[in-house]
Design a protein around this motif. Structure first.
Motif, PDB file in Angstrom:
ATOM      1  N   ALA A 162       0.835  -1.211   0.000  1.00  0.00           N
ATOM      2  CA  ALA A 162       0.000   0.000   0.000  1.00  0.00           C
ATOM      3  C   ALA A 162       0.864   1.252   0.000  1.00  0.00           C
ATOM      4  CB  ALA A 162      -0.928  -0.009   1.219  1.00  0.00           C
ATOM      5  N   THR A 507     -10.080  -1.433  -1.128  1.00  0.00           N
ATOM      6  CA  THR A 507      -8.640  -1.355  -1.408  1.00  0.00           C
ATOM      7  C   THR A 507      -8.337  -1.545  -2.890  1.00  0.00           C
ATOM      8  OG1 THR A 507      -8.446  -3.711  -0.833  1.00  0.00           O
ATOM      9  CG2 THR A 507      -7.995  -2.109   0.905  1.00  0.00           C
ATOM     10  N   SER A 533      -6.017   1.810   1.627  1.00  0.00           N
ATOM     11  CA  SER A 533      -5.501   0.795   0.706  1.00  0.00           C
ATOM     12  C   SER A 533      -4.987  -0.437   1.442  1.00  0.00           C
ATOM     13  CB  SER A 533      -4.364   1.376  -0.148  1.00  0.00           C
ATOM     14  OG  SER A 533      -4.818   2.469  -0.910  1.00  0.00           O
ATOM     15  N   SER A 535      -5.887  -3.477   3.388  1.00  0.00           N
ATOM     16  CA  SER A 535      -7.095  -4.278   3.616  1.00  0.00           C
ATOM     17  C   SER A 535      -7.191  -4.805   5.038  1.00  0.00           C
ATOM     18  CB  SER A 535      -7.138  -5.441   2.624  1.00  0.00           C
ATOM     19  OG  SER A 535      -6.005  -6.271   2.785  1.00  0.00           O
TER      20      SER A 535
END
Length: 619
Positions: A162, A507, A533, A535
């Motif tokens: 992310a 996400t 982003s 999860s």
């Protein structure tokens, strides 16, 4: 216990307590009463100690429980096998750890924009193994003192991807990378590694502080099975893209990998291989060794790697194919024979709010996972249940290990290896000394650069087949927490379904629209982008909020069964010593009364630390 023993103890008690008090002239009744009670307490203790010494171990109150625990293992937690057996059994833990940690660089390095033939790939995996050895020894010796292995974890890959998905850290286009010089290419990935190192090190301070100061226990009542299930399950579900990408490069090899792994780990666990063994006094003997039960991952890698080697030698795979075994041989040639990893080896770590908050999701996931492993490991190695001070110290030491892993530049944190916990249950060897030897082997391997390079050249389709099984097992481990809840409840099904599905939707959309958040503050945009982003963070928060806000009974939510499984009892160290005591300095610690206020000390008494703050508040 014989009648003579009891009669002797009672005579000692009367002679030393009643008679002296009867003939003593007391001017102050209160003083006499206090003195008499102290004498009674002292002499009863002496008499009972004498009785216990006369009793056989089977008749003592704790004897049957200890004998039952020790009967389940070959070597218990405090046992010390001979040094030559320690080395062999330590090698099993080392090989089990390698099977778990080797997958991480195959996802991390491409996200860092590293070339496939970059020799620093082997240096990264050597750093991971080196740090794993250091933290494992520290955890076994001074941390929770259970025989567990602390090393790199898949849980940190989710926030890592992310962070590296932010516009500032996305990899340049392939043609741009191809036009760069070696120095420019190195600067691209080292700058990203420095960002990860700073984020990991700073976020680990949360676990370090909460562990050593006993704060984790206060949060556990909110961490329910419906919080753990989506948090851990999403670690594996989120990474399915990487499994598909690696496996799709040669589906035949990938399929062969997970088929063999399934056969070895699920169907042939009862098959034992005859091995030649030498024992002093009896000479050479045949031992039946559970090879497939202990090393299914390593056997699978070795066989499928050999298949790829044969197909490479016969030119079935064309030049440049991802399944060829000669594709990355240059990594071994360029890797140094000896290289000692050191903090800041890739540059000075950098820190950003978005990175720290994103990595905090990985820290929280690892914390919950480790707490569940501690009582399981204790049962497997014939140890008493871990007291609260040992759990506090274990979590704090894990946070310290994650901080050191970040500063060393491993690109990952540390967590308890479930694979090695399982190895204890299989081998029935729960000795702390064996894992300390394994830690020494890891440190040595981390210094020998060529050995680290060997694991980097595993063909990509083989790794993809492993991913299909490993990521699935991680998801299944998270879903296993649902055994405590009522799955016939529509309330619980709603929470499970939404907390699993919505994070994947959110996400995936966030990663496809990286610039959609525009608050006018660039730092805030980056923070929200990373958090939304990640999860496992979204799933954990959604599951926690829904489970604690939607009405439901304790039985429906599984809280009664979960509380029994995760009970954290506080028990201070006794004068005779304890499994969870420090190996040195206990005489001083028992002498210092202030150590009973510290939640990580063996003499800790529950409630004293928090009572200090309540006292200040009341005054």
């Amino acid at each position: 216990m014989s009648a003579e023993t009891l009669n002797s103890a009672m005579q000692t008690f009367v002679a030393s307590t009643i008679y002296p008090f009867h003939y003593r002239r007391c001017r102050d009744p209160i003083d006499c009463a206090g003195t008499w009670f102290k004498m009674v307490h002292t002499n009863i203790s002496i008499a009972l100690d004498g009785i216990l010494r006369e009793m056989s171990p089977e008749d003592r109150p704790e004897g049957k429980e200890n004998e039952e625990r020790k009967g389940n293992v070959t070597y218990g937690i405090d046992d010390t096998p001979p040094w030559y057996l320690c080395i062999f059994m330590a090698l099993q833990h080392y090989l089990t750890m390698i099977g778990a940690i080797v997958a991480i660089p195959f996802i991390l390095c491409p996200a860092l924009c590293m070339q496939e033939t970059d020799p620093d790939r082997s240096n990264i995996i050597s750093t991971m193994i080196f740090v794993t050895g250091l933290i494992t020894w520290l955890q076994c010796t001074f941390g929770c003192r259970l025989p567990i292995v602390q090393g790199g974890t898949i849980s940190f890959l989710v926030p890592t991807l992310a962070i590296l998905g932010l516009p500032a850290w996305k990899c340049p286009e392939p043609h741009v990378l191809a036009a760069m010089t070696d120095e420019e290419r190195r600067h691209v990935w080292t700058s990203r590694m420095c960002e990860l190192s700073g984020a990991i090190a700073v976020s680990a301070l949360f676990q370090l502080f909460c562990g050593y100061f006993g704060i984790i226990g206060s949060f556990l009542r909110f961490v329910t099975p419906l919080t753990i299930a989506p948090t851990v399950a999403l670690v594996g579900l989120t990474l399915f893209d990487h499994a598909a990408e690696a496996a799709s490069q040669q589906w035949g090899i990938a399929a062969g990998t997970f088929i063999l792994l399934t056969i070895f780990s699920q169907c042939m666990t009862g098959v034992k291989i005859p091995t030649l063994s030498y024992q002093k006094g009896s000479g050479f003997t045949i031992l039946w060794f559970p090879l497939f039960k202990l090393f299914p991952v390593l056997l699978t890698i070795a066989i499928m790697w050999s298949v790829c080697g044969v197909l490479t030698a016969t030119n079935v795979f064309p030049a440049g194919h991802a399944a060829r075994t000669d594709l990355k041989l240059k990594i071994i040639e360029d890797a140094p024979w000896f290289r000692i990893p050191y903090p800041g080896q890739w540059g000075t770590p950098t820190v950003s709010v978005a990175g720290v908050l994103g990595m905090l999701a990985g820290v929280l996931a690892c914390t919950v996972e480790s707490i569940s492993y501690y009582p399981t490991t204790a049962r497997m190695c014939a140890a008493p249940p871990p007291p609260l001070h040992a759990i506090n110290r274990g979590l704090g030491t894990e946070g310290l290990g994650t901080m050191l892993a970040g500063l060393w530049g491993s690109g990952n944190g540390t967590n308890t290896f479930g694979e090695n916990v399982g190895a204890i249950g299989v081998t029935k060897v729960g000795s702390r000394r064996v894992v300390q030897w394994a830690a020494a082997l890891m440190v040595v391997q981390g210094v020998v650069g060529k050995l680290g390079a060997v694991f980097i050249i595993i063909p990509q389709p083989v790794v993809g087949g492993l991913f299909c099984v490993m990521f699935g097992m991680i998801s299944a481990f998270g879903l296993s927490a649902l055994q405590y809840v009522n799955l016939n409840s529509s309330r619980n099904l709603y929470i499970i379904g939404f907390s699993l599905f919505f994070p994947l939707v959110l996400t995936r959309w966030m990663s496809a629209h990286s610039g959609v958040i525009n608050t006018g503050v660039e730092a805030l945009d980056a923070v929200l982008q990373v958090l939304l982003s990640t999860s496992i963070l979204v799933g954990g928060i959604v599951g926690c909020l829904l489970d604690n806000l939607i009405p439901g009974t304790d039985e429906e939510r599984g809280l009664a069964a979960w509380a029994k499984e995760m009970s954290l009892e506080a028990a201070g160290a006794n004068e005779l010593g304890d499994t969870y005591d420090f190996p040195i300095g206990m005489s001083l610690i028992r002498r210092w009364k202030w150590t009973s206020y510290l939640p990580f000390m063996p003499t800790y008494e529950a409630g004293k630390f928090t009572a200090l703050f309540k006292r200040k508040k009341d005054s």
